[in-house]
Design a protein around this motif. Structure first.
Motif, PDB file in Angstrom:
ATOM      1  N   TYR A 214      -5.429   5.116   9.914  1.00  0.00           N
ATOM      2  CA  TYR A 214      -6.860   4.330   9.790  1.00  0.00           C
ATOM      3  C   TYR A 214      -6.542   2.692   9.369  1.00  0.00           C
TER       4      TYR A 214
ATOM      5  N   MET B 196     -12.372   2.680   5.342  1.00  0.00           N
ATOM      6  CA  MET B 196     -13.344   1.712   5.481  1.00  0.00           C
ATOM      7  C   MET B 196     -13.299   1.137   6.544  1.00  0.00           C
TER       8      MET B 196
ATOM      9  N   VAL C  68      -5.577   7.357   1.268  1.00  0.00           N
ATOM     10  CA  VAL C  68      -6.589   6.955   1.776  1.00  0.00           C
ATOM     11  C   VAL C  68      -7.103   8.486   1.796  1.00  0.00           C
TER      12      VAL C  68
ATOM     13  N   SER D 292       1.274   3.008  -1.164  1.00  0.00           N
ATOM     14  CA  SER D 292       0.181   3.589  -0.313  1.00  0.00           C
ATOM     15  C   SER D 292       1.405   4.938  -0.286  1.00  0.00           C
TER      16      SER D 292
ATOM     17  N   THR E 255       0.427  -9.133  -0.351  1.00  0.00           N
ATOM     18  CA  THR E 255       0.262  -7.569   0.422  1.00  0.00           C
ATOM     19  C   THR E 255       0.062  -7.865   1.776  1.00  0.00           C
ATOM     20  N   GLY E 256      -0.242  -7.188   2.633  1.00  0.00           N
ATOM     21  CA  GLY E 256      -0.220  -7.509   3.522  1.00  0.00           C
ATOM     22  C   GLY E 256      -1.046  -6.832   4.742  1.00  0.00           C
ATOM     23  N   GLY E 257      -0.829  -6.504   5.954  1.00  0.00           N
ATOM     24  CA  GLY E 257       0.586  -5.991   6.670  1.00  0.00           C
ATOM     25  C   GLY E 257       2.015  -5.168   5.590  1.00  0.00           C
ATOM     26  N   GLU E 258       2.951  -5.489   5.791  1.00  0.00           N
ATOM     27  CA  GLU E 258       3.693  -5.185   4.777  1.00  0.00           C
ATOM     28  C   GLU E 258       4.230  -6.171   3.761  1.00  0.00           C
TER      29      GLU E 258
ATOM     30  N   MET F 199      -7.582  -4.133   8.296  1.00  0.00           N
ATOM     31  CA  MET F 199      -6.853  -4.645   7.432  1.00  0.00           C
ATOM     32  C   MET F 199      -5.596  -4.696   6.920  1.00  0.00           C
TER      33      MET F 199
ATOM     34  N   THR G 234       1.553  -4.516  -3.425  1.00  0.00           N
ATOM     35  CA  THR G 234       0.775  -3.664  -2.999  1.00  0.00           C
ATOM     36  C   THR G 234       1.589  -3.240  -1.355  1.00  0.00           C
ATOM     37  N   THR G 235       2.637  -2.231  -1.361  1.00  0.00           N
ATOM     38  CA  THR G 235       3.381  -2.188  -0.232  1.00  0.00           C
ATOM     39  C   THR G 235       3.338  -0.598  -0.145  1.00  0.00           C
TER      40      THR G 235
HETATM   41  N1  SAM Z   1       0.820  -2.113   3.350  1.00  0.00           N
HETATM   42  C1  SAM Z   1       0.862  -2.130   2.048  1.00  0.00           C
HETATM   43  C2  SAM Z   1       0.154  -0.540   2.014  1.00  0.00           C
HETATM   44  O1  SAM Z   1      -0.078  -0.539   3.190  1.00  0.00           O
HETATM   45  O2  SAM Z   1       0.036  -0.810   0.945  1.00  0.00           O
HETATM   46  C3  SAM Z   1      -0.149  -3.001   1.673  1.00  0.00           C
HETATM   47  C4  SAM Z   1      -1.092  -3.734   2.931  1.00  0.00           C
HETATM   48  S1  SAM Z   1      -2.685  -2.287   3.401  1.00  0.00           S
HETATM   49  C5  SAM Z   1      -3.460  -2.501   4.563  1.00  0.00           C
HETATM   50  C6  SAM Z   1      -3.293  -1.788   1.524  1.00  0.00           C
HETATM   51  C7  SAM Z   1      -3.699  -0.813   1.560  1.00  0.00           C
HETATM   52  O3  SAM Z   1      -5.046  -0.678   2.129  1.00  0.00           O
HETATM   53  C8  SAM Z   1      -3.273   0.566   1.534  1.00  0.00           C
HETATM   54  O4  SAM Z   1      -3.463   1.343   0.342  1.00  0.00           O
HETATM   55  C9  SAM Z   1      -3.963   1.255   2.702  1.00  0.00           C
HETATM   56  O5  SAM Z   1      -3.396   2.488   2.475  1.00  0.00           O
HETATM   57  C10 SAM Z   1      -5.179   0.662   2.605  1.00  0.00           C
HETATM   58  N2  SAM Z   1      -5.638   0.791   3.915  1.00  0.00           N
HETATM   59  C11 SAM Z   1      -5.717   0.329   5.157  1.00  0.00           C
HETATM   60  N3  SAM Z   1      -6.499   0.227   6.397  1.00  0.00           N
HETATM   61  C12 SAM Z   1      -7.572   1.052   5.754  1.00  0.00           C
HETATM   62  C13 SAM Z   1      -8.810   1.191   6.488  1.00  0.00           C
HETATM   63  N4  SAM Z   1      -9.518   1.491   7.310  1.00  0.00           N
HETATM   64  N5  SAM Z   1      -9.877   1.941   4.847  1.00  0.00           N
HETATM   65  C14 SAM Z   1      -9.264   1.989   3.819  1.00  0.00           C
HETATM   66  N6  SAM Z   1      -7.592   1.585   2.905  1.00  0.00           N
HETATM   67  C15 SAM Z   1      -7.263   1.134   3.759  1.00  0.00           C
END
Ligand code: SAM
Ligand code: SF4
Length: 338
Positions: free
Chosen positions: A35, A199, A169, A129, A73-76, A333, A105-106
């Motif tokens: 996603y 999203m 998610v 996550s 946050t990131g990426g990772e 994201m 957030t990791t």
């Molecule tokens: N890599 C780290 C992680 O996954 O926790 C931090 C960055 S990640 C982009 C941050 C959060 O955004 C994660 O909980 C991920 O599940 C969520 N995420 C990423 N893409 C998304 C999307 N299109 N819609 C909703 N949540 C999203």
């Protein structure tokens, strides 16, 4: 001697005080969640990234203008080289009371080796996550992730004393029937949990958002068959609405960007690893803090931040529908972080 003017507090045109920044320290990641990204991703050239020192400078400027909370946050975030340098320096500000909180957030992939260091640096809470406890589904959602490794990381983080909130998610037909087990498991572990609606951000290759989208009203109805969900007064300035799960005593949050507008209380902005400042996760408007810093120094940076906060929009315009299947926001994201 002329006295230096005190930096300005950040209040947007709708009267919201901005005191929280999320900093995406890298767009790179060791997972490829379906996603979030396409499997074949082109990441930013390293030459475009702000150095860790520059990212710290930006964080410090925001702190001088009232920021009390920073989330990396990131990426990772934990795969950026030498990231502990930034975490230690910002963590020192938490220890000395200049920041209320530094959180991360990791995806949990590095935690088995980094959890103790994070605590030592001043981090007290993590969002981790994890979308399912089924190893095969975990692999197919993350494409490259290994559930056992992430669970070892969670264990290490718990042992190190970090407070943990799980982010999951909700994906239609993928993990929707795993969420109840996760809520039970999170409760048994003493972890809070937040479930997030997908999203519409960035092109995700062959995957289709419309197929992924599962309204949380449905998730909540399904969870209510197994758990007693009690509406909670607990509020953060963030987007989640919380219930308490009577059977476990833990909090469960629902983030519903598409079915519930969460923008009225928005207190945050986002900085990317290249120094773009996004005033809203769901809009493309941004300000280039990198040029402001490199060409105008501290004063230029402050000016650019003040000017950008003056453009913070009232809210986002996310939409997922069959008539508009493309992403509402073109960046992924991982660019701005969750
Ligand atoms: N890599 C780290 C992680 O996954 O926790 C931090 C960055 S990640 C982009 C941050 C959060 O955004 C994660 O909980 C991920 O599940 C969520 N995420 C990423 N893409 C998304 C999307 N299109 N819609 C909703 N949540 C999203
Ligand atoms: Fe990586 Fe996090 Fe995006 Fe998954 S959600 S691909 S772990 S940045």
């Amino acid at each position: 001697m002329a006295t230096q003017a005190a930096p300005r507090a950040l209040i947007d045109p709708f009267g919201r005080t901005v005191d929280y920044i999320r900093v995406s320290v890298t767009d790179r990641c060791d997972f490829r969640c379906v996603y979030c990204m396409a499997e074949e991703m082109t990441f930013l050239p390293k030459s475009e990234l702000l150095s860790l020192e520059e990212l710290e400078q930006v964080c410090r400027k925001f702190m001088a203008m009232g920021t009390r909370k920073i989330r990396l946050t990131g990426g990772e975030p934990l795969v950026r080289r030498n990231i502990m340098q930034l975490i230690r320096n910002l963590g020192a500000e938490v220890k000395s009371g200049n920041l209320d909180e530094l959180t991360i957030t990791t995806n949990g992939s590095q935690l088995h080796k980094m959890a103790d260091e994070l605590v030592d640096a001043g981090v007290k809470r993590l969002n981790i996550s994890i979308d399912t406890l089924d190893p095969d589904r975990f692999r197919s959602i993350t494409r490259w992730g290994d559930l056992d490794n992430v669970l070892a990381g969670l264990e290490a983080a718990k042992k190190a004393g970090l407070a943990i909130k799980l982010n999951a998610v909700a994906l239609k037909g993928v993990n929707e029937h795993d969420l109840a087990d996760m809520v039970g498991w999170a409760g048994a572990q003493g972890f809070d949990m937040t479930i997030i609606e997908v999203m519409p951000m960035g092109d995700i290759g062959n995957e289709n958002r419309v197929d992924q989208y599962l309204p949380l009203s449905q998730v909540r109805a399904d969870l209510s068959k197994r758990f007693t969900l009690i509406d909670s007064d607990y509020q953060t300035p963030g987007p989640a609405r919380y219930v308490t799960v009577a059977e476990t005593g833990n909090r469960l949050g629902f983030i519903t960007p598409l079915t519930h507008n969460f923008c009225e209380s928005c207190n945050r902005v986002r900085v990317t690893c290249t120094g773009q400042l996004y005033m809203c996760l769901g809009q493309d408007d941004n300000a280039d803090l990198s040029s402001a810093l490199r060409n105008g120094g501290e004063a230029g940076l402050e000016e650019a931040i003040v000017e950008a906060i003056g453009r913070k929009p009232k809210g986002h315009d996310f939409v997922i529908s069959r008539r508009a299947p493309a992403a509402s926001v073109s960046r992924h994201m991982n660019v701005t972080g969750g």
